[in-house]
Structures are given as structure tokens and as C-alpha cells.
Design an enzyme around this catalytic site. Sequence first.
Site, short mmCIF file in Angstrom:
data_model
loop_
_atom_site.label_atom_id
_atom_site.label_comp_id
_atom_site.label_asym_id
_atom_site.label_seq_id
_atom_site.Cartn_x
_atom_site.Cartn_y
_atom_site.Cartn_z
N GLY A 12 0.77 -1.23 0.00
CA GLY A 12 0.00 0.00 0.00
C GLY A 12 0.80 1.28 0.00
N ASN A 14 1.49 3.02 -2.62
CA ASN A 14 0.77 3.95 -3.50
C ASN A 14 -0.44 4.54 -2.79
OD1 ASN A 14 1.88 4.16 -6.38
ND2 ASN A 14 2.06 1.99 -5.95
N ARG A 66 -16.23 -17.70 -8.52
CA ARG A 66 -15.69 -16.41 -8.96
C ARG A 66 -16.82 -15.42 -9.22
NH1 ARG A 66 -10.39 -14.89 -8.21
NH2 ARG A 66 -10.20 -12.92 -9.27
N MET A 91 -4.05 -6.84 -7.27
CA MET A 91 -3.60 -8.01 -8.03
C MET A 91 -4.76 -8.92 -8.44
SD MET A 91 -0.41 -7.57 -8.24
CE MET A 91 0.96 -6.74 -7.49
N ASN A 108 -5.67 2.78 -13.14
CA ASN A 108 -4.71 1.80 -12.65
C ASN A 108 -3.30 2.38 -12.79
OD1 ASN A 108 -3.68 -0.84 -11.87
ND2 ASN A 108 -3.13 -1.13 -14.02
N HIS A 110 0.49 1.19 -13.56
CA HIS A 110 1.29 0.06 -14.03
C HIS A 110 2.77 0.48 -13.98
CE1 HIS A 110 2.31 -3.58 -16.15
NE2 HIS A 110 3.08 -2.86 -16.95
N ASP A 151 -4.17 -3.77 -19.11
CA ASP A 151 -3.19 -2.68 -19.34
C ASP A 151 -3.43 -1.97 -20.67
OD1 ASP A 151 -1.96 -3.41 -16.94
OD2 ASP A 151 -0.55 -4.75 -17.93
C1 GRF Z 1 3.23 -1.16 -7.55
O1 GRF Z 1 4.46 -1.35 -8.18
C2 GRF Z 1 2.16 -1.04 -8.60
O2 GRF Z 1 2.55 -0.37 -9.74
C3 GRF Z 1 1.93 -2.49 -8.92
O3 GRF Z 1 1.97 -3.11 -7.65
C4 GRF Z 1 2.80 -2.39 -6.78
C5 GRF Z 1 2.02 -2.05 -5.54
O4 GRF Z 1 2.77 -1.53 -4.51
N1 GRF Z 1 0.77 -2.67 -9.71
P1 GRF Z 1 2.08 -0.92 -3.23
O5 GRF Z 1 1.13 -1.95 -2.66
O6 GRF Z 1 1.36 0.34 -3.62
O7 GRF Z 1 3.21 -0.64 -2.27
#
Ligand code: GRF
Length: 210
Positions: A12, A14, A66, A91, A108, A110, A151
Site C-alpha cells: 500500500g 501507492n 468467482r 492483483m 490503474n 502500471h 493494461d
Molecule cells: C506497484 O508497483 C504497482 O505499480 C503495482 O503493484 C505495486 C504495488 O505496490 N501494480 P504498493 O502496494 O502500492 O506498495
Amino acid sequence: MLRVAVCVSGGGTNLQAIIDAIKSGKIENAQIVRVVSNNKNAYALTRAGKAGIEGICVSPRDYESRELFNRALLARLQEAEPDLIVLAGFMVAVPACVIDAFRGRIINIHPALIPSFCGKGYYGLHVHEKVLERGAKVTGATVHFVDEDLDHGPILLQKAVEVKEGDTPEVLQRRVMEEAEWILLPRAISLIAQGRVTIDESGITHISGK
Ligand code: GRF
């Protein structure tokens, strides 16, 4: 006020960058209304709790199929009434019902420069492994809108990051986060909160103003 739901799976960082940017005023006119994790042990949920944000877990493991998980994810997002859904290290393949319900309102991050190093199998550390295997000298991060293809949706923001001699996937991942991801994602939310982002009929995004 833009109502933002953030979907996470792991550490987390981000999410933290978004929380910090709202707190410091770098993002104005937005609030995180809910954090959704597919993983109950995600540290991202602890970060949400510390910031006084509601964090919930919706795990495929807790559902018989699912389809039931997909419906539950949609319901838990809808009840938060978000204007924007941010996938910040989520994920899980976002189900079509969620994309449909929030079309043009999901972004998103990436960790590469789309359309390079993206698509099936390109997630987490694997992205950086492949960048190094290919000998690319520049990588980076991309914020894009989410559509049915992985993506693939309209690109909103990108930032390049240098690949350095001796990089390991872990070192490169950290640099991409520090120099690109943690800057781009708050900026993207800020631009959307300011109403400055449009997507034209060709699927190209445009940012108005300075
Ligand atoms: C990041 O590199 C993001 O781009 C990818 O997964 C990672 C997540 O990191 N999709 P965090 O959980 O935000 O630390």
C-alpha cells in the site's frame, strides 16, 4: 468533492502516497471513502486504518465461485458510492461487471511505460525482471483508465525512469515507485478531481489547463 475508492492487495505504498497528498493539500477536492483489499493481511489495510479510512476485505477465498466474488466486489464498491476507483497495486483481474458499472471511472497504475512490458504475466516484480532481461535502458510508470483488456485503456500520465547498471529487480522497482508511481498516481487523482481530464472518441486522453 471527488469520492475515491482505492483497491489494494499488498503493502500500500501507492495508497500512502494518495493519503499523504490529500493531507498535504497536493490533492484538493478529493477524499478516500473506502479501501478494498482482496487480501485481509495486506498492510495497506493497516495504512487505511491509521488514516481513519474504512478498509474492508473482499477475498475470492470467501466465496464459492468467482461469479459470487465478482458480484460481492461490485456491491462493496457501489455501496461506497465512489466517483473514481483507483487500482493501487490491486492483483485481481477486475471483473467485467465492475468495469461496466464504472466505465471511464477506474484508473490503474502500471510500473512500466505502456505499451512496453505490460499485459499477461507483467505484474509486480516480474515487470522489472523483464525490463532487466531485455536490457532496456529506460522504464517508468503509467496511469491509465481501465477497460476490458489488460493494461490497455486510455493512457493518462507517464513518467520515465532510468535503468542503471547493476540494478536488481528490487532496486529498480523501488526507483520506479519513488521517482514515478508515488508522484503520478496522486497527480492523476488531482487532475480528475479538478475536472481537467477528458477522453476523446479515439480513446486519447486530454488534460486541460496548465
Ligand atoms: C506497484 O508497483 C504497482 O505499480 C503495482 O503493484 C505495486 C504495488 O505496490 N501494480 P504498493 O502496494 O502500492 O506498495
